[in-house]
Scaffold this motif. Structure first.
Motif, PDB file in Angstrom:
ATOM      1  N   TYR A 162       0.778  -3.098  -6.083  1.00  0.00           N
ATOM      2  CA  TYR A 162       0.145  -2.018  -5.317  1.00  0.00           C
ATOM      3  C   TYR A 162      -1.363  -2.224  -5.264  1.00  0.00           C
ATOM      4  CZ  TYR A 162      -1.056   2.767  -3.953  1.00  0.00           C
ATOM      5  OH  TYR A 162      -1.548   3.873  -3.310  1.00  0.00           O
ATOM      6  N   ARG A 163      -1.900  -2.298  -4.050  1.00  0.00           N
ATOM      7  CA  ARG A 163      -3.340  -2.468  -3.852  1.00  0.00           C
ATOM      8  C   ARG A 163      -3.996  -1.086  -3.945  1.00  0.00           C
ATOM      9  NH1 ARG A 163      -4.081  -6.881   0.973  1.00  0.00           N
ATOM     10  NH2 ARG A 163      -6.237  -6.611   0.310  1.00  0.00           N
ATOM     11  N   ASN A 164      -4.645  -0.820  -5.073  1.00  0.00           N
ATOM     12  CA  ASN A 164      -5.215   0.525  -5.249  1.00  0.00           C
ATOM     13  C   ASN A 164      -6.605   0.669  -4.634  1.00  0.00           C
ATOM     14  OD1 ASN A 164      -6.976  -0.690  -7.079  1.00  0.00           O
ATOM     15  ND2 ASN A 164      -6.563   0.756  -8.727  1.00  0.00           N
ATOM     16  N   GLY A 165      -7.180  -0.423  -4.124  1.00  0.00           N
ATOM     17  CA  GLY A 165      -8.439  -0.339  -3.393  1.00  0.00           C
ATOM     18  C   GLY A 165      -9.693  -0.421  -4.233  1.00  0.00           C
TER      19      GLY A 165
ATOM     20  N   SER B 130     -12.012   2.160   0.173  1.00  0.00           N
ATOM     21  CA  SER B 130     -11.878   3.283   1.097  1.00  0.00           C
ATOM     22  C   SER B 130     -13.190   4.021   1.296  1.00  0.00           C
ATOM     23  CB  SER B 130     -10.829   4.265   0.565  1.00  0.00           C
ATOM     24  OG  SER B 130     -11.242   4.797  -0.684  1.00  0.00           O
TER      25      SER B 130
ATOM     26  N   ARG C 127       0.864  -1.180   0.000  1.00  0.00           N
ATOM     27  CA  ARG C 127       0.000   0.000   0.000  1.00  0.00           C
ATOM     28  C   ARG C 127       0.897   1.225   0.000  1.00  0.00           C
ATOM     29  NH1 ARG C 127      -5.248  -1.719   0.771  1.00  0.00           N
ATOM     30  NH2 ARG C 127      -5.540  -3.672   1.948  1.00  0.00           N
ATOM     31  N   TYR C 128       0.291   2.408   0.068  1.00  0.00           N
ATOM     32  CA  TYR C 128       1.077   3.620  -0.121  1.00  0.00           C
ATOM     33  C   TYR C 128       2.193   3.782   0.915  1.00  0.00           C
ATOM     34  CZ  TYR C 128       2.456   8.388  -0.986  1.00  0.00           C
ATOM     35  OH  TYR C 128       3.205   9.503  -1.255  1.00  0.00           O
TER      36      TYR C 128
END
Length: 617
Positions: free
Chosen positions: A447-450, A472, A126-127
């Motif tokens: 990367y898990r962008n959600g 989110s 994640r970020y």
């Protein structure tokens, strides 16, 4: 004798060459005449101030775009026959390019030979995993996540939490243009050949003021792929207007020049809500705009630099006839106004899936009634994900672009796991829901962008997805997990129980974000709605939303019965509150207005406080 014969023989090819040249010249003249005749016939309502040279350039540029689009579409068709090989090749190419960076050396990219080794070597991220690396980049250090320095640093709006900074590259912009924009224009030209002429397009975009880091790295939108700069003349707005840095002034000038052109062919924006906001501005200021068209000047109340105002007004010619036509249509109301002021309008091009579904509905039912709305691309701050190949269909389905990013998929039931197993493009199943995981062109890996998508089908081997919701944007006080799409469905049902009410916009929040000022002892949801058609709601009417949520979501109903969650509270906000919210989010954020991802769940206290101040009942 021999010399004479040789001389005569030598003359023959010369005469043949002359004949060939004359025929070629005649052919070119005929072709040019045909093109000119075609242009003049197809643009009888064209602005007479436009030169024939501009018409020819417009015609030529569209054919270049069409050639690019057809070429990229053929490439997509070939790639979709062997998704696994294409994805493997793209992944290994990106790793090889970045193997000598600090991140690549740390994770030994040089030793990774396939996607399985890549997945073993790197965790799902994640970020926060990249925050320190991106900080180094912003301070001017090179070869951290990418070779050298990125073209830009891109700020996200932070509507789902704290603002984040991503890296922007020319390669990402190139992918977006070639694999996305070019392909969707090919789809448009195929479904609507009439746009393949000389009609102008109204493109609602602008250039915000740019900032930079202490290391002189620009902060702002992704770099524009150079080819895109040559398409500016296809738009109704003059080049100089794209230097306007205020969204309200930009929208006004876009509308002013577009409304002068009765033959406009298309409207285009990054999101449907941008076009909705433009029509709201038109609805409020149409008298001023019509007056400007009539006398050929620009409203003096617009905050424009004097030099820019002079350049724009030099391009405006008084047009009393057109101003009169517009006034007649505006006085009739704004239902279907787009088709009435632009009778040759063929399509509205704007993303209207996910959080923008509400705005797409407003365009279809109100301002652009009778004109198809086409949602062309599925893109995120991380890059291009998919392209919609079917402009004529109402479903918002996107073919994944296999050369844009390396994609993995987490089955929805495993999303709570920090390091769950993932599936590749060729392993997903139809009608299943997955969280997207991307490895992009700009230094993000696994990367898990959600985003959660549903696989709606396949184009050859390539998954066709439908965007469902952002994780989110899930409401989750006691584990009930009310997703963005589920909440919107319940809200729309509740509004049908409020006689005369129409939904303009909405957002929600967990009351605990306000701390001791939450307005109740039990945690609950606060919902802010902007409505048309009603001025107030009774308490019984407001409670309808809570009832709809209980009916649609068993987990929420169980928690309400137990008293673990208080009833949902509905607050009416003033007209234009959400326009002000968007301005508030964008102000000082380093993002463009049209890049904003409209929040449906507020996560930051300052945004919650802002909406509290907009409540009227």
């Amino acid at each position: 004798m021999f010399a004479v014969m040789t001389s005569r023989a030598a003359q023959k090819p010369t005469e043949a060459g002359k004949l060939t040249t004359m025929l070629s010249a005649a052919f070119l003249i005929a072709l040019l005449g045909t093109v000119v005749t075609f242009l003049l016939w197809n643009c009888r309502s064209w602005d007479p101030t436009k030169s024939l040279g501009l018409l020819l350039w417009h015609w030529f540029a569209l054919r270049v775009i069409a050639w690019h689009g057809a070429r990229q579409r053929r490439r997509l068709e070939v790639d979709s026959q062997d998704i696994h090989c294409v994805q493997e090749a793209i992944l290994l190419q990106r790793l090889q390019m970045n193997q000598d960076t600090e991140f690549g050396i740390l994770h030994q990219f040089c030793d990774i030979k396939d996607s399985e080794a890549f997945q073993r070597r790197l965790p799902l991220t994640r970020y926060e995993y990249y925050r320190e690396y991106i900080l180094k980049v912003s301070q001017g250090q090179e070869n951290i996540l990418l070779p050298g320095r990125p073209a830009t640093l891109q700020m996200t709006s932070g509507t789902s939490g704290s603002p984040a900074m991503l890296l922007g590259t020319v390669a990402s912009a190139k992918d977006f243009f070639l694999q996305g924009t070019s392909v969707f224009w090919d789809a448009i030209f195929t479904s609507c050949p009439r746009l393949y002429g000389t009609q102008k397009i109204l493109n609602f975009c602008y250039s915000p003021a740019r900032d930079q880091t202490e290391a002189a790295l620009p902060i702002g939108p992704a770099p524009i792929f150079p080819t895109a700069a040559y398409t500016r003349h296809l738009y109704s707005t003059p080049d100089v207007a794209y230097e306007i840095t205020s969204i309200q002034e930009a929208l006004y000038v876009h509308l002013l020049f577009a409304l002068r052109d009765r033959a406009l062919g298309a409207l285009e924006a990054s999101s449907a809500w941008v076009i909705c906001e433009a029509f709201t501005l038109l609805q409020n200021q149409w008298k001023t705009i019509a007056e400007d068209i009539c006398i050929g000047h620009i409203n003096t109340e617009l905050a424009l630099p004097d030099s820019m105002r002079r350049k724009l007004e030099a391009l405006l010619k008084p047009d009393a006839q057109r101003a009169w036509e517009l006034r007649v249509e505006f006085e009739k109301g704004f239902q279907g106004i787009a088709k009435r002021v632009w009778p040759q309008l063929h399509v509205v091009i704007a993303a209207d899936s996910g959080a923008s579904d509400l705005y797409g509905g407003i365009l279809k039912e109100m301002y652009c009634h009778g004109t198809p709305v086409y949602s062309p691309l599925y893109g995120t701050p991380e890059g291009l994900i998919g392209v919609n190949l079917w402009p004529e269909k109402s479903e918002r389905h996107y073919v994944l672009c296999p050369r844009s990013m390396f994609c993995e998929f987490i089955p929805l039931g495993l999303c709570e796991e920090a390091q769950s197993r993932t599936l590749a493009m060729h392993e997903v199943k139809e009608n299943e829901l997955y969280e997207l995981v991307v490895t992009n062109h700009a230094g993000l890996y696994r990367y898990r962008n959600g985003d959660v998508v549903r696989v709606a089908g396949f184009h050859n081997q390539c998954p066709v997805v439908e965007f469902m919701f952002r994780q989110s944007q899930t409401l989750n006080i006691r584990g009930e997990g009310i997703t963005e799409d589920t909440f919107y469905h319940s809200l729309r049902r509740a509004i049908t129980l409020w006689p005369g009410a129409g939904l303009v916009d909405y957002c929600s929040m967990d009351s605990r974000i306000l701390g001791p000022f939450s307005g109740g002892s039990d945690p609950h949801y606060d919902v802010f709605v902007e409505l048309k058609g009603v001025r107030n709601l009774s308490e019984d009417q407001r409670y309808k939303l809570d009832q709809c949520l209980q009916e649609d979501i068993p987990a929420y109903k169980a928690l309400r019965i137990k008293g673990s969650i208080g009833h949902t509270r509905v607050h009416l906000v003033r007209a234009g509150a959400f326009t002000l919210l968007r301005h508030f989010i964008v102000s000082g954020s380093g993002i463009t207005y049209d890049q904003l991802q409209m929040p449906r769940v507020l996560r930051r206290k300052e945004l919650a406080d802002f909406m509290q101040r907009q409540i009227i009942s």
